[in-house]
Design an enzyme around this catalytic site. Sequence first.
Site, PDB file in Angstrom:
ATOM      1  N   SER A   1       0.846  -1.187   0.000  1.00 17.76           N
ATOM      2  CA  SER A   1       0.000   0.000   0.000  1.00 17.76           C
ATOM      3  C   SER A   1       0.883   1.239   0.000  1.00 17.76           C
ATOM      4  CB  SER A   1      -0.902  -0.001   1.245  1.00 17.76           C
ATOM      5  OG  SER A   1      -1.514   1.261   1.417  1.00 17.76           O
ATOM      6  N   SER A   2       0.388   2.309  -0.591  1.00 22.07           N
ATOM      7  CA  SER A   2       1.153   3.555  -0.622  1.00 22.07           C
ATOM      8  C   SER A   2       1.282   4.192   0.759  1.00 22.07           C
ATOM      9  CB  SER A   2       0.509   4.553  -1.583  1.00 22.07           C
ATOM     10  OG  SER A   2      -0.806   4.877  -1.161  1.00 22.07           O
ATOM     11  N   CYS A   3       0.515   3.694   1.750  1.00 21.96           N
ATOM     12  CA  CYS A   3       0.612   4.249   3.100  1.00 21.96           C
ATOM     13  C   CYS A   3       1.924   3.882   3.782  1.00 21.96           C
ATOM     14  CB  CYS A   3      -0.566   3.795   3.956  1.00 21.96           C
ATOM     15  SG  CYS A   3      -0.510   2.052   4.424  1.00 21.96           S
TER      16      CYS A   3
ATOM     17  N   LYS B   1       2.634  -3.696   6.469  1.00 20.26           N
ATOM     18  CA  LYS B   1       2.955  -3.744   5.047  1.00 20.26           C
ATOM     19  C   LYS B   1       4.455  -3.579   4.809  1.00 20.26           C
ATOM     20  CE  LYS B   1      -0.988  -4.551   3.104  1.00 20.26           C
ATOM     21  NZ  LYS B   1      -1.175  -5.807   2.321  1.00 20.26           N
TER      22      LYS B   1
ATOM     23  N   HIS C   1     -13.838   4.106   0.791  1.00 13.30           N
ATOM     24  CA  HIS C   1     -12.928   5.134   0.317  1.00 13.30           C
ATOM     25  C   HIS C   1     -13.661   6.105  -0.599  1.00 13.30           C
ATOM     26  CE1 HIS C   1      -9.734   1.994   1.339  1.00 13.30           C
ATOM     27  NE2 HIS C   1      -9.530   3.004   2.166  1.00 13.30           N
TER      28      HIS C   1
ATOM     29  N   TYR D   1      -1.131  -0.581  10.413  1.00 14.79           N
ATOM     30  CA  TYR D   1      -1.327  -1.243   9.115  1.00 14.79           C
ATOM     31  C   TYR D   1      -0.111  -1.024   8.226  1.00 14.79           C
ATOM     32  CZ  TYR D   1      -3.289  -2.088   4.451  1.00 14.79           C
ATOM     33  OH  TYR D   1      -3.512  -2.544   3.170  1.00 14.79           O
TER      34      TYR D   1
END
Length: 326
Positions: A112-114, A145, A184, A141
């Site tokens: 994920s880009s997070c 990742k 989202h 989270y």
Amino acid sequence: MAINLKQVKRVFVAGHRGMVGSAIVRQLEKRDDVELVLRSRAQLDLTNQQAVREFFEKESIDQVYLAAAKVGGIHANNTYPADFIYENLMIECNIINTAHLCGVQKLMFLGSSCIYPKLAEQPMSEQALLTGTLEPTNEPYALAKIAGIKLCESYNRQHGRDYRSVMPTNLYGPHDNFHPENSHVIPALLRRFHEAKLRGDTEVIAWGSGTPKREFLHVDDMAAASIHVMELDKAIYDENTEPILSHINVGTGVDCTIRELTETVAKVIGFEGKVTWDTTKPDGAPRKLMNVQRLADLGWGYSYSLEDGLTNAYEWFLGNKETFRG
């Protein structure tokens, strides 16, 4: 009699009922060199180490797409941080380690880009990983990742495996979560404008100023990129087989304002009323854009424009109103 020399690979797609996993399945099931191996959550608990080990030993898996994860919005991440970090760590550890123990040479991990710092320079490059503080609301989270990326990298270094990681930007499309509160931005807007049109509303209230910029990628493009990276001979290695990057960004490299997104959703749905912006609501980060030059250099580019992708997502929504998530 003709002999088929094409080797059929047994491919396990973990999380095949989710948005990304189902998109990967839709593409792989069209091929005659792939035999899909799929298990629902009820059939296989990926947080159970013994169950995962027994599954791999029995099924003789050749490749793995690890798309399974516990996901949610800001509210869910804030409310259940222990669940998010524990379940995602367990899924990753069980699948990646067991794949190695059972001789699986190729695995694709979807992140994920997070994973990138809250204040990362825009557009965010792969090198930004671990250079700053994460966004607090989804830090557990994001850490899980990041651990998945490092697991893949470590098994490559120590055991010579070919475990690759891709980091998608904001995804949308078929099998998205359309919950009115926990979804989202794109599925939330699609549902909101659809219901406003059905009611004959003349106005829809949108949150914030509409000025933040975001990047969006259709999930079918994400699936295509994942398969493309999986099948590259040397996706993340140079001529000396030394890792260049532990992961690869996946996105369009193009962003738009939330106002532009909202106007496009209204156009796709055919809502002709007024959009009013509630500027008392928070905007979030001013911009989030992925640097996708690395992926472009590896020969992949997206196919869905934003309007075409939104049209496809809305058509799926209309055809699955009785069963969609949310």
